[in-house]
Design a protein around this motif. Structure first.
Motif, PDB file in Angstrom:
ATOM      1  N   ASN A 199       1.092  -1.692   0.160  1.00 59.45           N
ATOM      2  CA  ASN A 199      -0.540  -0.155  -0.189  1.00 59.45           C
ATOM      3  C   ASN A 199       0.814   1.658   0.120  1.00 59.45           C
ATOM      4  OD1 ASN A 199      -2.154  -1.469   0.188  1.00 59.45           O
ATOM      5  ND2 ASN A 199      -2.288  -1.720   2.158  1.00 59.45           N
ATOM      6  N   GLY A 200       1.762   1.413  -0.138  1.00 68.39           N
ATOM      7  CA  GLY A 200       2.957   2.112   0.234  1.00 68.39           C
ATOM      8  C   GLY A 200       2.860   2.764   1.682  1.00 68.39           C
ATOM      9  N   VAL A 201       3.110   2.025   2.083  1.00 65.14           N
ATOM     10  CA  VAL A 201       3.599   2.439   3.837  1.00 65.14           C
ATOM     11  C   VAL A 201       4.930   2.143   3.782  1.00 65.14           C
ATOM     12  CG1 VAL A 201       3.133   1.860   5.993  1.00 65.14           C
ATOM     13  CG2 VAL A 201       1.009   2.212   4.622  1.00 65.14           C
ATOM     14  N   LEU A 202       6.057   3.062   5.161  1.00 65.09           N
ATOM     15  CA  LEU A 202       6.791   2.744   5.644  1.00 65.09           C
ATOM     16  C   LEU A 202       7.400   1.574   6.491  1.00 65.09           C
ATOM     17  CD1 LEU A 202       8.453   6.263   5.333  1.00 65.09           C
ATOM     18  CD2 LEU A 202       7.902   4.513   3.362  1.00 65.09           C
ATOM     19  N   THR A 203       6.673   0.279   6.189  1.00 64.28           N
ATOM     20  CA  THR A 203       6.741  -0.620   7.139  1.00 64.28           C
ATOM     21  C   THR A 203       7.714  -1.351   7.585  1.00 64.28           C
ATOM     22  OG1 THR A 203       6.321  -3.012   6.065  1.00 64.28           O
ATOM     23  CG2 THR A 203       4.291  -1.676   6.576  1.00 64.28           C
TER      24      THR A 203
END
Length: 110
Positions: free
Chosen positions: A65-69
């Motif tokens: 989703n484009g999250v900086l996990t």
């Protein structure tokens, strides 16, 4: 069965190809190397390279989703975001705001 080292090296070969200003996902890398169900293991590879090979642009790999996990594995909680912003990305609440526009699909482009 390939060793963990072989798998990680395949991951690193793909990650080294991500163009500056682009990002990809753990799952996209897994699909590109023929291990579609191994997104989590790609994440482990990214974590490992942060400890051993700083030339691999691990900051360009985010979740689907484009999250900086993966930010918790960098030297500070802001390092990943700072590196991405230095390449022109806009991050809000740990999310790349125009993720679909900057997504690089290694399955089609690697």
């Amino acid at each position: 069965m390939p060793s963990k080292t072989d798998f990680y090296e395949k991951v690193y070969q793909v990650v080294r190809q991500i163009p500056k200003g682009k990002v990809t996902s753990y799952g996209a890398i897994a699909r590109a190397i023929g291990s579609a169900k191994s997104a989590r293991t790609v994440g482990y590879a990214m974590n490992a390279c942060l400890k051993t090979d700083h030339s691999i642009p691990a900051h360009r790999v985010v979740n689907r989703n484009g999250v900086l996990t993966g930010k918790h594995h960098f030297p500070t909680l802001t390092t990943m975001q700072e590196r991405l912003e230095a390449e022109g990305h806009v991050i809000k609440d740990d999310l790349i705001t125009n993720f679909k526009d900057v997504f690089w699909d290694p399955f089609h482009e690697y």
